[in-house]
Design a protein around this motif. Structure first.
Motif, PDB file in Angstrom:
ATOM      1  N   PHE A  29      22.768   5.941  16.707  1.00 33.30           N
ATOM      2  CA  PHE A  29      24.029   5.945  15.970  1.00 33.30           C
ATOM      3  C   PHE A  29      24.155   7.178  15.074  1.00 33.30           C
ATOM      4  O   PHE A  29      25.253   7.730  14.917  1.00 33.30           O
ATOM      5  N   VAL A  30      23.035   7.636  14.485  1.00 35.68           N
ATOM      6  CA  VAL A  30      23.087   8.802  13.589  1.00 35.68           C
ATOM      7  C   VAL A  30      22.937  10.105  14.353  1.00 35.68           C
ATOM      8  O   VAL A  30      22.892  11.176  13.735  1.00 35.68           O
ATOM      9  N   GLY A  31      22.824  10.048  15.685  1.00 35.09           N
ATOM     10  CA  GLY A  31      22.829  11.278  16.463  1.00 35.09           C
ATOM     11  C   GLY A  31      21.510  11.682  17.086  1.00 35.09           C
ATOM     12  O   GLY A  31      21.427  12.763  17.682  1.00 35.09           O
ATOM     13  N   ALA A  32      20.447  10.868  16.966  1.00 35.23           N
ATOM     14  CA  ALA A  32      19.160  11.212  17.575  1.00 35.23           C
ATOM     15  C   ALA A  32      19.256  11.035  19.083  1.00 35.23           C
ATOM     16  O   ALA A  32      19.770  10.024  19.571  1.00 35.23           O
ATOM     17  N   ASP A  33      18.771  12.034  19.825  1.00 35.00           N
ATOM     18  CA  ASP A  33      18.821  11.944  21.279  1.00 35.00           C
ATOM     19  C   ASP A  33      17.559  11.278  21.823  1.00 35.00           C
ATOM     20  O   ASP A  33      16.627  10.958  21.091  1.00 35.00           O
ATOM     21  N   ALA A  34      17.564  11.074  23.151  1.00 38.39           N
ATOM     22  CA  ALA A  34      16.437  10.382  23.784  1.00 38.39           C
ATOM     23  C   ALA A  34      15.157  11.199  23.696  1.00 38.39           C
ATOM     24  O   ALA A  34      14.053  10.636  23.593  1.00 38.39           O
ATOM     25  N   ASP A  35      15.262  12.522  23.747  1.00 40.34           N
ATOM     26  CA  ASP A  35      14.060  13.356  23.669  1.00 40.34           C
ATOM     27  C   ASP A  35      13.355  13.192  22.327  1.00 40.34           C
ATOM     28  O   ASP A  35      12.123  13.158  22.259  1.00 40.34           O
ATOM     29  N   PHE A  36      14.105  13.100  21.249  1.00 42.92           N
ATOM     30  CA  PHE A  36      13.508  12.925  19.924  1.00 42.92           C
ATOM     31  C   PHE A  36      12.745  11.598  19.849  1.00 42.92           C
ATOM     32  O   PHE A  36      11.609  11.538  19.373  1.00 42.92           O
ATOM     33  N   ILE A  37      13.379  10.539  20.321  1.00 40.09           N
ATOM     34  CA  ILE A  37      12.727   9.229  20.279  1.00 40.09           C
ATOM     35  C   ILE A  37      11.496   9.217  21.176  1.00 40.09           C
ATOM     36  O   ILE A  37      10.443   8.681  20.810  1.00 40.09           O
ATOM     37  N   ALA A  38      11.605   9.813  22.357  1.00 33.69           N
ATOM     38  CA  ALA A  38      10.461   9.846  23.268  1.00 33.69           C
ATOM     39  C   ALA A  38       9.309  10.641  22.669  1.00 33.69           C
ATOM     40  O   ALA A  38       8.136  10.263  22.811  1.00 33.69           O
ATOM     41  N   ARG A  39       9.625  11.749  21.983  1.00 29.17           N
ATOM     42  CA  ARG A  39       8.561  12.535  21.358  1.00 29.17           C
ATOM     43  C   ARG A  39       7.849  11.746  20.268  1.00 29.17           C
ATOM     44  O   ARG A  39       6.636  11.853  20.106  1.00 29.17           O
ATOM     45  N   GLU A  40       8.626  10.953  19.500  1.00 29.00           N
ATOM     46  CA  GLU A  40       8.014  10.139  18.454  1.00 29.00           C
ATOM     47  C   GLU A  40       7.035   9.128  19.039  1.00 29.00           C
ATOM     48  O   GLU A  40       5.909   8.977  18.562  1.00 29.00           O
ATOM     49  N   PHE A  41       7.463   8.438  20.091  1.00 27.83           N
ATOM     50  CA  PHE A  41       6.574   7.471  20.728  1.00 27.83           C
ATOM     51  C   PHE A  41       5.380   8.168  21.368  1.00 27.83           C
ATOM     52  O   PHE A  41       4.249   7.684  21.301  1.00 27.83           O
ATOM     53  N   GLN A  42       5.621   9.311  22.016  1.00 31.04           N
ATOM     54  CA  GLN A  42       4.527  10.041  22.652  1.00 31.04           C
ATOM     55  C   GLN A  42       3.507  10.490  21.624  1.00 31.04           C
ATOM     56  O   GLN A  42       2.297  10.397  21.849  1.00 31.04           O
ATOM     57  N   ARG A  43       3.962  10.968  20.491  1.00 33.80           N
ATOM     58  CA  ARG A  43       3.046  11.437  19.450  1.00 33.80           C
ATOM     59  C   ARG A  43       2.173  10.293  18.929  1.00 33.80           C
ATOM     60  O   ARG A  43       0.955  10.444  18.774  1.00 33.80           O
ATOM     61  N   ARG A  44       2.796   9.150  18.676  1.00 37.59           N
ATOM     62  CA  ARG A  44       2.043   8.021  18.145  1.00 37.59           C
ATOM     63  C   ARG A  44       1.051   7.474  19.172  1.00 37.59           C
ATOM     64  O   ARG A  44      -0.102   7.200  18.846  1.00 37.59           O
ATOM     65  N   PHE A  45       1.480   7.321  20.412  1.00 34.15           N
ATOM     66  CA  PHE A  45       0.581   6.778  21.425  1.00 34.15           C
ATOM     67  C   PHE A  45      -0.491   7.791  21.812  1.00 34.15           C
ATOM     68  O   PHE A  45      -1.593   7.404  22.198  1.00 34.15           O
ATOM     69  N   PHE A  46      -0.174   9.067  21.721  1.00 37.47           N
ATOM     70  CA  PHE A  46      -1.215  10.066  21.971  1.00 37.47           C
ATOM     71  C   PHE A  46      -2.329   9.954  20.932  1.00 37.47           C
ATOM     72  O   PHE A  46      -3.510  10.088  21.250  1.00 37.47           O
ATOM     73  N   ARG A  47      -1.956   9.709  19.708  1.00 32.69           N
ATOM     74  CA  ARG A  47      -2.980   9.529  18.676  1.00 32.69           C
ATOM     75  C   ARG A  47      -3.813   8.289  18.939  1.00 32.69           C
ATOM     76  O   ARG A  47      -5.039   8.301  18.753  1.00 32.69           O
TER      77      ARG A  47
END
Length: 317
Positions: free
Chosen positions: A222-240
């Motif tokens: 709703f605030v304008g975040a695209d799918a790539d941003f969300i995917a990067r967040e999940f990827q970063r956390r799961f990579f850790r």
């Protein structure tokens, strides 16, 4: 403003749930589900690293066995009626000693040749009346010029027809190589299956995290975040998470392999240690084995990050 009023104003912010606090991560890594996923990745990495280490031990031991067998050939002298077996043994030993590329020869006595049959026939048997073949071990020099085994075999056949034969252990080396390659192939297959299981576990964990954070994802959209941003967040956390589990699993596997090597060296002087060394060799994996264990830990973390990103993109699409 009094001190009590300041405390009252800051207290509500401190009592907010972790998911609503400022700078809180999109995907928490300290939850019970995250710790469970890290434990699963650590266990799977440990099993995969053990398989890789065991495969490297077998490959190294097989290479040592093949080198030892390939550097030695055997001449067999069969007793024949009307012939002097000792003279035949001496003649074959002389022919082998004079051949180029031969480092040394040793003719086994009649008692030593009979003792070689004890593992199959048992001890205490009188084999004096049996035509037990006599053996001559020939050690190859391995330099220049190389040993010409076909020429030596031809000379033995001409000098001692129907009596002498040369065995270069080619059949045994081929079977040993096949067995080692099969074991290594099975180890690689198990490692691949374990990594596949890791990817499936991460996939289900990612879907669960996406379902649990559906409202947060919708707000981000709703605030304008695209799918790539969300995917990067999940990827970063799961990579850790994958990196944490991979490091723990690889470290545990290295410790287990080091402990196994220490126990093998400790038992080497005992009869059980001799049997273990005869079966598994020196129980040394070398730098390639340790590097493969570390590499599996790194691959587990990379697989975790990639699979989580793919799962998030499919969920969002």
């Amino acid at each position: 403003m009094t001190e009590g009023a300041a405390v009252e104003r800051t207290q509500p912010a401190d009592t907010l749930p972790p998911s609503l606090r400022r700078n809180a991560p999109l995907v928490p890594t300290d939850s019970s589900a995250s710790r469970a996923l890290a434990a699963v990745i650590a266990i799977l990495t440990f099993l995969a690293a053990l398989c890789a280490g065991a495969a490297e031990i077998v490959a190294s031991s097989a290479a040592q066995w093949q080198g030892a067998v390939a550097n030695e050939v055997t001449i067999q002298i069969r007793p024949s009626p009307g012939r002097d077996t000792e003279a035949d043994v001496a003649k074959a030993t002389e022919l082998a000693r004079d051949a180029p590329g031969i480092a040394g020869t040793r003719a086994l006595s009649k008692t030593e040749s009979e003792r070689l049959l004890e593992p199959w026939l048992g001890s205490g048997l009188d084999l004096g009346d049996l035509p037990v073949p006599r053996l001559i071990t020939v050690r190859l020099a391995g330099g220049d010029p190389p040993a010409d085994l076909p020429a030596l075999r031809q000379r033995l056949v001409q000098a001692l027809p129907g009596v002498a034969s040369l065995d270069d252990h080619a059949l045994w080396i081929s079977r040993l190589s096949t067995m080692a390659n099969t074991f290594v192939g099975v180890g690689v297959g198990i490692v691949a299956l374990v990594l596949l299981a890791t990817g499936l576990a991460v996939t289900f964990a990612t879907r669960g995290a996406m379902a649990g954070n559906r409202e947060v994802v919708e707000v981000l959209h709703f605030v304008g975040a695209d799918a790539d941003f969300i995917a990067r967040e999940f990827q970063r956390r799961f990579f850790r998470l994958g990196l944490r589990g991979g490091v723990i699993g690889a470290a545990a596997a290295l410790g287990a392999l080091a402990l196994g090597g220490a126990l093998a060296r400790l038992w080497r002087a005992s009869p059980a240690g001799d049997e273990i060394e005869a079966l598994f060799g020196g129980f040394e994996i070398g730098w390639r084995g340790y590097a493969s264990v570390v590499l599996i830990g790194v691959i587990a973390s990379i697989v975790t990050g990639i699979v989580s990103r793919v799962a998030v993109r499919r969920f969002l699409d």
